[in-house]
Design an enzyme around this catalytic site. Structure first.
Site, mmCIF file in Angstrom:
data_model
loop_
_atom_site.group_PDB
_atom_site.id
_atom_site.type_symbol
_atom_site.label_atom_id
_atom_site.label_comp_id
_atom_site.label_asym_id
_atom_site.label_seq_id
_atom_site.Cartn_x
_atom_site.Cartn_y
_atom_site.Cartn_z
ATOM 1 C CB THR A 193 5.137 -0.530 0.658
ATOM 2 O OG1 THR A 193 4.377 -1.172 -0.384
ATOM 3 C CG2 THR A 193 6.256 0.287 0.036
ATOM 4 C CB SER A 241 -5.735 0.540 1.962
ATOM 5 O OG SER A 241 -5.447 -0.835 2.168
ATOM 6 N N GLY A 289 -2.989 -2.355 4.248
ATOM 7 C CA GLY A 289 -2.603 -3.338 3.252
ATOM 8 C C GLY A 289 -1.279 -2.997 2.596
ATOM 9 C CB CYS A 290 -0.516 -1.832 -0.795
ATOM 10 S SG CYS A 290 -1.414 -3.172 -1.624
ATOM 11 C CB VAL A 291 0.370 2.009 3.133
ATOM 12 C CG1 VAL A 291 1.212 2.867 4.063
ATOM 13 C CG2 VAL A 291 -0.179 2.850 1.989
#
Length: 210
Positions: free
Chosen positions: A152, A144, A147-149
């Site tokens: 990253t 999301s 979060g992970c976007v």
């Protein structure tokens, strides 16, 4: 306004490089199945944008890398992240929530990076894989945004890859965190661009001499 406060301070830009790769972060069924604790209708729109971008990248010869989250049963390899975010149990090995959607399946020659934490770079082979391919730019999409976007994209920068986050190809449970994180990424860590602009950049890459 926040934008006015940032103007003249956080307004730098990064160039789009000559060797991009598309990193599709955690576009999996847990976000798309009604009844899943991570589900929200907004993710379907972002899925469609990912489908178009993956097709364009493949046509242009841009490497596509998929990430997913996989835990052993009980989540012992997820540490404090697994304990903090209880919906992560849908990513235990064998759960249908961890599967890639039928419309966005990795090809046999494409890399899948399995992770246990937010960033696709943390404790994975992603950085070395990109370096071995000579990649200088990472196009980041997926779930999301907050979060992970975000994690990253930030780690892409810290590993020396220019991060380009595609606005329409990222999804979150609420517009507030989605917009706020895209704003902050653009200000400090990445270039946030629209899908049309990224399509143009990918097409221009396709015309670059090898």
């Amino acid at each position: 306004m926040t934008a006015d406060n940032y103007a003249g301070v956080f307004d730098g830009h990064l160039p789009f490089g000559r060797r991009p790769a598309l990193v599709v972060v955690d576009v999996v069924m847990a976000y798309l199945i009604p009844g899943s604790p991570l589900y929200d209708p907004a993710f379907a729109t972002a899925l469609a944008a990912n489908e178009r971008l993956v097709a364009a990248a493949r046509d242009a010869g841009v490497p596509v890398i998929f990430t997913n989250v996989v835990y052993q049963p009980g989540g012992a390899d997820g540490g404090l992240f697994y304990r903090k975010v209880t919906p992560l149990k849908v990513f235990e090995r064998g759960d249908p929530g961890g599967a890639f959607p039928p419309s966005l399946q990795p090809r046999d020659d494409e890399t899948i990076v399995s992770k246990q934490y937010a960033s696709a770079f943390f404790a994975t082979s992603l950085a070395s894989t990109l370096t071995a391919k000579g990649i200088d730019t990472v196009i980041v999409t997926g779930f999301s945004t907050s979060g992970c976007v975000r994690a990253t994209a930030l780690d892409a920068l810290q590993h020396g890859f220019a991060p380009f986050v595609v606005r329409e190809a990222c999804g979150d449970r609420h517009a507030g965190p989605h917009d706020a994180n895209l704003f902050d990424l653009q200000a400090k860590y990445a270039e946030v661009v629209g899908e049309d602009e990224m399509m143009r950049l990918i097409a221009a890459h396709d015309r670059e001499p090898a």
